[in-house]
Structures are given as C-alpha cells and as structure tokens.
Design an enzyme around this catalytic site. Sequence first.
Site, mmCIF file in Angstrom:
data_model
loop_
_atom_site.group_PDB
_atom_site.id
_atom_site.type_symbol
_atom_site.label_atom_id
_atom_site.label_comp_id
_atom_site.label_asym_id
_atom_site.label_seq_id
_atom_site.Cartn_x
_atom_site.Cartn_y
_atom_site.Cartn_z
ATOM 1 N N HIS A 15 47.297 37.030 41.784
ATOM 2 C CA HIS A 15 45.955 36.655 42.236
ATOM 3 C C HIS A 15 45.330 37.859 42.950
ATOM 4 C CE1 HIS A 15 46.466 32.158 41.907
ATOM 5 N NE2 HIS A 15 47.738 32.503 42.009
ATOM 6 N N HIS B 76 53.373 31.694 33.609
ATOM 7 C CA HIS B 76 53.221 33.036 33.021
ATOM 8 C C HIS B 76 52.857 33.899 34.222
ATOM 9 C CE1 HIS B 76 51.516 35.763 29.641
ATOM 10 N NE2 HIS B 76 51.367 36.426 30.779
ATOM 11 N N CYS C 248 51.813 28.376 26.062
ATOM 12 C CA CYS C 248 51.492 28.932 27.386
ATOM 13 C C CYS C 248 49.984 29.145 27.501
ATOM 14 C CB CYS C 248 52.249 30.238 27.597
ATOM 15 S SG CYS C 248 51.717 31.139 29.073
ATOM 16 N N THR D 59 52.060 27.155 39.621
ATOM 17 C CA THR D 59 51.701 26.034 38.739
ATOM 18 C C THR D 59 51.568 26.458 37.283
ATOM 19 O OG1 THR D 59 49.328 26.370 39.140
ATOM 20 C CG2 THR D 59 50.459 24.792 40.567
ATOM 21 N N HIS E 76 51.496 35.912 37.133
ATOM 22 C CA HIS E 76 50.130 36.344 37.422
ATOM 23 C C HIS E 76 50.020 36.777 38.873
ATOM 24 C CE1 HIS E 76 50.546 31.989 37.854
ATOM 25 N NE2 HIS E 76 49.732 32.080 38.892
HETATM 26 P P1 AMP Z 1 49.502 29.517 40.637
HETATM 27 O O1 AMP Z 1 49.273 28.205 41.349
HETATM 28 O O2 AMP Z 1 49.819 30.669 41.532
HETATM 29 O O3 AMP Z 1 50.480 29.357 39.501
HETATM 30 O O4 AMP Z 1 48.076 29.905 40.032
HETATM 31 C C1 AMP Z 1 47.593 29.411 38.838
HETATM 32 C C2 AMP Z 1 46.125 29.678 38.846
HETATM 33 O O5 AMP Z 1 45.625 29.543 37.525
HETATM 34 C C3 AMP Z 1 45.313 28.711 39.727
HETATM 35 O O6 AMP Z 1 44.612 29.435 40.731
HETATM 36 C C4 AMP Z 1 44.382 28.035 38.741
HETATM 37 O O7 AMP Z 1 43.111 27.801 39.273
HETATM 38 C C5 AMP Z 1 44.330 29.034 37.607
HETATM 39 N N1 AMP Z 1 43.989 28.477 36.305
HETATM 40 C C6 AMP Z 1 44.483 27.355 35.745
HETATM 41 N N2 AMP Z 1 43.964 27.184 34.511
HETATM 42 C C7 AMP Z 1 43.121 28.228 34.291
HETATM 43 C C8 AMP Z 1 42.282 28.628 33.209
HETATM 44 N N3 AMP Z 1 42.184 27.901 32.079
HETATM 45 N N4 AMP Z 1 41.564 29.762 33.340
HETATM 46 C C9 AMP Z 1 41.651 30.497 34.479
HETATM 47 N N5 AMP Z 1 42.425 30.182 35.529
HETATM 48 C C10 AMP Z 1 43.144 29.068 35.441
HETATM 49 ZN ZN ZN Z 2 52.521 33.190 28.507
#
Ligand code: AMP
Ligand code: ZN
Length: 133
Positions: free
Chosen positions: A101, A97, A4, A94, A99
């Site tokens: 925003h 895990h 992850c 996407t 999260h």
């Molecule tokens: P979601 O589309 O709601 O699942 O949001 C996933 C978020 O993770 C997106 O806004 C991506 O830009 C962000 N993201 C993906 N990879 C990374 C990373 N390595 N570090 C920080 N943010 C990331």
């Molecule tokens: Zn995780």
Amino acid sequence: MSDCLFCGIIAGDIPGQIIDSDEKTVAFMDINPATPGHALVVPRKHAADLIEIEPEELEAVATAAQRLASRMDEVLEPAGFNLINSCRPAAWQTVFHFHMHVIPRYEGDPLKLPWIPGPGEGDEIAAIAEKIR
Ligand code: AMP
Ligand code: ZN
C-alpha cells in the site's frame, strides 16, 4: 493464478486504474482508498505474501513504490506517506497476491492505524531480539 483478483487486474481482465508499471510491477488505485491517492504496487509474478515473494520481486516493488510516492509527492502534495504490507489474515491481509500500500497522508486526515504506542519491557524486547538473532 487464474482466480487471483490482482493477477486479473495485471492481465487487464478486471478493471483497474493503473497508474504506473514496469517490467516487474504494476501499480493501481485502491478501490477503497484510506486517503485520496491510496494505491497498491504489486509484482507481475504472483506471490501470495511477504514470505512467499522472491527477493528480486520485492526489490522491484519497493523501487516502484518509491517512484510512485515521488510522483504523488509532486502532484498531490501530501504531508507524508505510509507504506504498508499486510502478511496473512492475522495482519489484516485480505487479497493474497503480495501488495504494498502506498498511502499519501495529509494533515488532519482521518486515517487511524490501530497501533497505540506504549513503552515496552526492556528485558522482553532484548529476549525477543535474541531469539530473532
Ligand atoms: P489488504 O487488506 O492489505 O490485503 O489490502 C487489499 C486491498 O485491496 C484493500 O485496500 C482493498 O480496498 C483493495 N482492493 C480490493 N479489491 C480491489 C480492486 N478490485 N481494485 C483495487 N483495489 C482493490
Ligand atoms: Zn495473483
């Protein structure tokens, strides 16, 4: 979870701009910011999404998101905030895990969320409300 991405950031195995943490949560900058300051708050304990996360972990994320927004309010002086969680691909998730925003908003910023408000059908709203109850 070993494969992850966000567990990797929490563990320090994957680089991340960590900006806040506590016993249950970590916050770091989003690598593709929707606006300047866009950050993510995650539970340390892996949970895939809104349905899977335990209530006390969700509570800790919400509290951390509020703390982070208050801090951003002081130092970035945005006009407002959006807190957004996407659950499952149909809702644009996407990274699997959980999260939250935290997106500071600025007057005239280019962020457009794909939601065009329009009047609903009263009976339909009431019928769905009844199903949910
Ligand atoms: P979601 O589309 O709601 O699942 O949001 C996933 C978020 O993770 C997106 O806004 C991506 O830009 C962000 N993201 C993906 N990879 C990374 C990373 N390595 N570090 C920080 N943010 C990331
Ligand atoms: Zn995780």
